[in-house]
Design an enzyme around this catalytic site. Sequence first.
Site, mmCIF file in Angstrom:
data_model
loop_
_atom_site.group_PDB
_atom_site.id
_atom_site.type_symbol
_atom_site.label_atom_id
_atom_site.label_comp_id
_atom_site.label_asym_id
_atom_site.label_seq_id
_atom_site.Cartn_x
_atom_site.Cartn_y
_atom_site.Cartn_z
ATOM 1 N N ARG A 1 0.855 -1.187 0.000
ATOM 2 C CA ARG A 1 0.000 0.000 0.000
ATOM 3 C C ARG A 1 0.889 1.234 0.000
ATOM 4 O O ARG A 1 1.842 1.314 0.772
ATOM 5 C CB ARG A 1 -0.891 -0.014 1.252
ATOM 6 C CG ARG A 1 -1.997 1.009 1.232
ATOM 7 C CD ARG A 1 -2.749 1.044 2.560
ATOM 8 N NE ARG A 1 -2.169 2.028 3.455
ATOM 9 C CZ ARG A 1 -2.795 2.512 4.537
ATOM 10 N NH1 ARG A 1 -3.998 2.094 4.851
ATOM 11 N NH2 ARG A 1 -2.202 3.401 5.301
ATOM 12 N N TYR B 1 -3.244 11.772 7.189
ATOM 13 C CA TYR B 1 -3.637 10.552 7.885
ATOM 14 C C TYR B 1 -3.059 9.347 7.152
ATOM 15 O O TYR B 1 -3.107 9.263 5.932
ATOM 16 C CB TYR B 1 -5.167 10.451 7.925
ATOM 17 C CG TYR B 1 -5.671 9.324 8.788
ATOM 18 C CD1 TYR B 1 -5.884 9.523 10.140
ATOM 19 C CD2 TYR B 1 -5.911 8.059 8.256
ATOM 20 C CE1 TYR B 1 -6.336 8.490 10.943
ATOM 21 C CE2 TYR B 1 -6.369 7.030 9.050
ATOM 22 C CZ TYR B 1 -6.577 7.244 10.395
ATOM 23 O OH TYR B 1 -7.007 6.215 11.184
ATOM 24 N N ASP C 1 -5.150 3.846 0.008
ATOM 25 C CA ASP C 1 -6.274 4.063 0.929
ATOM 26 C C ASP C 1 -6.609 5.552 0.962
ATOM 27 O O ASP C 1 -5.742 6.377 1.252
ATOM 28 C CB ASP C 1 -5.853 3.570 2.328
ATOM 29 C CG ASP C 1 -7.012 3.502 3.311
ATOM 30 O OD1 ASP C 1 -8.094 4.041 2.995
ATOM 31 O OD2 ASP C 1 -6.822 2.918 4.385
ATOM 32 N N HIS D 1 -9.108 6.781 2.866
ATOM 33 C CA HIS D 1 -9.630 7.077 4.209
ATOM 34 C C HIS D 1 -10.890 7.944 4.166
ATOM 35 O O HIS D 1 -11.008 8.918 4.925
ATOM 36 C CB HIS D 1 -8.561 7.727 5.089
ATOM 37 C CG HIS D 1 -7.425 6.808 5.420
ATOM 38 N ND1 HIS D 1 -6.144 6.962 4.928
ATOM 39 C CD2 HIS D 1 -7.381 5.701 6.180
ATOM 40 C CE1 HIS D 1 -5.372 5.996 5.373
ATOM 41 N NE2 HIS D 1 -6.090 5.212 6.134
ATOM 42 N N GLU E 1 -9.082 2.022 -1.730
ATOM 43 C CA GLU E 1 -9.799 1.684 -0.490
ATOM 44 C C GLU E 1 -10.529 2.885 0.091
ATOM 45 O O GLU E 1 -9.975 3.996 0.112
ATOM 46 C CB GLU E 1 -8.745 1.171 0.506
ATOM 47 C CG GLU E 1 -9.257 0.918 1.899
ATOM 48 C CD GLU E 1 -8.142 0.424 2.811
ATOM 49 O OE1 GLU E 1 -7.147 -0.136 2.301
ATOM 50 O OE2 GLU E 1 -8.250 0.614 4.027
ATOM 51 N N GLU F 1 -13.827 -1.351 6.470
ATOM 52 C CA GLU F 1 -13.134 -1.508 7.753
ATOM 53 C C GLU F 1 -13.929 -0.889 8.911
ATOM 54 O O GLU F 1 -13.711 -1.261 10.057
ATOM 55 C CB GLU F 1 -11.714 -0.930 7.697
ATOM 56 C CG GLU F 1 -11.646 0.571 7.496
ATOM 57 C CD GLU F 1 -10.205 1.085 7.418
ATOM 58 O OE1 GLU F 1 -9.429 0.563 6.621
ATOM 59 O OE2 GLU F 1 -9.881 2.009 8.172
ATOM 60 N N ARG G 1 -13.942 -5.425 3.505
ATOM 61 C CA ARG G 1 -12.861 -5.307 4.490
ATOM 62 C C ARG G 1 -13.310 -5.427 5.947
ATOM 63 O O ARG G 1 -12.554 -5.111 6.859
ATOM 64 C CB ARG G 1 -12.157 -3.945 4.291
ATOM 65 C CG ARG G 1 -11.274 -3.958 3.077
ATOM 66 C CD ARG G 1 -10.579 -2.653 2.833
ATOM 67 N NE ARG G 1 -9.910 -2.061 3.968
ATOM 68 C CZ ARG G 1 -8.791 -2.531 4.519
ATOM 69 N NH1 ARG G 1 -8.230 -3.621 4.025
ATOM 70 N NH2 ARG G 1 -8.243 -1.910 5.544
ATOM 71 N N GLU H 1 -4.681 -7.326 4.959
ATOM 72 C CA GLU H 1 -3.788 -6.240 5.382
ATOM 73 C C GLU H 1 -2.925 -6.725 6.548
ATOM 74 O O GLU H 1 -3.403 -7.450 7.425
ATOM 75 C CB GLU H 1 -4.627 -5.032 5.830
ATOM 76 C CG GLU H 1 -3.792 -3.826 6.236
ATOM 77 C CD GLU H 1 -4.656 -2.622 6.644
ATOM 78 O OE1 GLU H 1 -5.862 -2.803 6.927
ATOM 79 O OE2 GLU H 1 -4.114 -1.499 6.658
ATOM 80 N N TRP I 1 -16.132 13.545 6.392
ATOM 81 C CA TRP I 1 -15.970 12.289 5.680
ATOM 82 C C TRP I 1 -15.279 11.291 6.573
ATOM 83 O O TRP I 1 -14.321 11.558 7.224
ATOM 84 C CB TRP I 1 -15.135 12.437 4.418
ATOM 85 C CG TRP I 1 -15.733 13.271 3.337
ATOM 86 C CD1 TRP I 1 -15.055 14.142 2.552
ATOM 87 C CD2 TRP I 1 -17.082 13.295 2.876
ATOM 88 N NE1 TRP I 1 -15.899 14.693 1.645
ATOM 89 C CE2 TRP I 1 -17.159 14.213 1.825
ATOM 90 C CE3 TRP I 1 -18.266 12.642 3.286
ATOM 91 C CZ2 TRP I 1 -18.331 14.478 1.147
ATOM 92 C CZ3 TRP I 1 -19.433 12.926 2.619
ATOM 93 C CH2 TRP I 1 -19.467 13.823 1.559
#
Length: 403
Positions: A148, A160, A211, A213, A237, A263, A284, A340, A403
């Site tokens: 990743r 992040y 990702d 996020h 992701e 996730e 996930r 992961e 978000w």
Amino acid sequence: MHTIVDARVIITCPGRNFVTLKITTKSGVYGLGDATLNGRELAVASYLTDHIVPCLLGRDARQIEDIWQFFYRGAYWRTGPVTMTAIAAVDVALWDIKAKNANMPLYDLLGGASRTGVMVYGHANGKDMDETIAQARHYKDMGYKAIRLQSGVPGLASTYGVSKDKLYYEPADSARPTENVWSTSKYMPTVPKLFAAAREALGWEVHLLHDVHHRLTPLEAGRLGKDLEPFRPFWLEDCTPAENQAGFRTIRQHTTTPLAVGEVFNSVWDAKQLIDEQLIDYIRTTIVHAGGISHVRRIAHLAELNNVRTGFHGATDLSPVCMGAALHFDLWVPNFGIQEYMRHTPETDAVFPHAYTFSDGYLHPGTAPGHGVDLDEALAAKYPYRAASLPVNRLEDGTLFNW
Ligand code: EZ4
Ligand code: CO
């Protein structure tokens, strides 16, 4: 012999907080379940201690399904991350006990190994593109087949998912949430550049992931997916928040980049439309946050019917107990995609001795009876709980970014 005589919550902080449920039966066999919910550890601990444990004592540990239904349906207040994490801890501890009693590794009890190892991806992150690529080379040299890529964004003080720590990182960095600044327009152009440089440096054989996020709108996510298509990402992701599952239709209309989500989901209902309409490619949800093996198994079966594969969350804030259980699940589940794998610190590994091992880009859960992860209680007691929260995002004008 199978009566549950003890159930205790153990909280430890070997670098970060972990909550573990330990269930013991009359014959002396015990099982462990992870109950860690990042930044909300004590809420789950209270849910277990105050509401679940009193109802668990005296039950027959063999009745995993009935116990699961009792805590899910019997709560009246169904689903939610705290509830489902607590139920997951019970469920995983009971599967651990059942597999130990059967003298089988958990994957054998689930249906046996479907593959020889579990392909994992590691996290290459850096403050800029060069540092991220250097990290990615390091992962490739360690044998990883999938990496990743996350990089700092020029003009933003922090991003992040990017940190000084390598191999593991902890986004929950202070008791009161840190406030980060986010800019979509600064971020968007950086990702295709990063992927172009990564393909140049690493070639086309290694799988590359990214990702977001939950930071983009569906249309922006569609555009990013399209911009990444030439670099053949394995997945994109959490490109947009998924509470509004229909939003993914927009993304699908605009890109063939595979999508991974889930996730933060805690039940099949969070993913039902996404899976039914084949709006995602990888689900996930984690064993720890989505009701344990008994519930994630249902999600995986629904996914299988709709050409969706698994790609479980495996960040450092999921304890080795969750990782062990996930690896048994991954070795068995027919529609496995990828797992992961963010490593734990040496302190955490010492508190949770485990049977799983890494070799050449694959993890294997080991063949110890149960899920193969233990807890050194004396060592755990040396690390008391420390409050830590995940950060919050604001836009450059101060708007609280939801978000
Ligand atoms: O933000 O585990 O894919 N991994 C991630 C993680 C999560 C944290 C939240 O607790 O997105 O870094
Ligand atoms: Co993520």
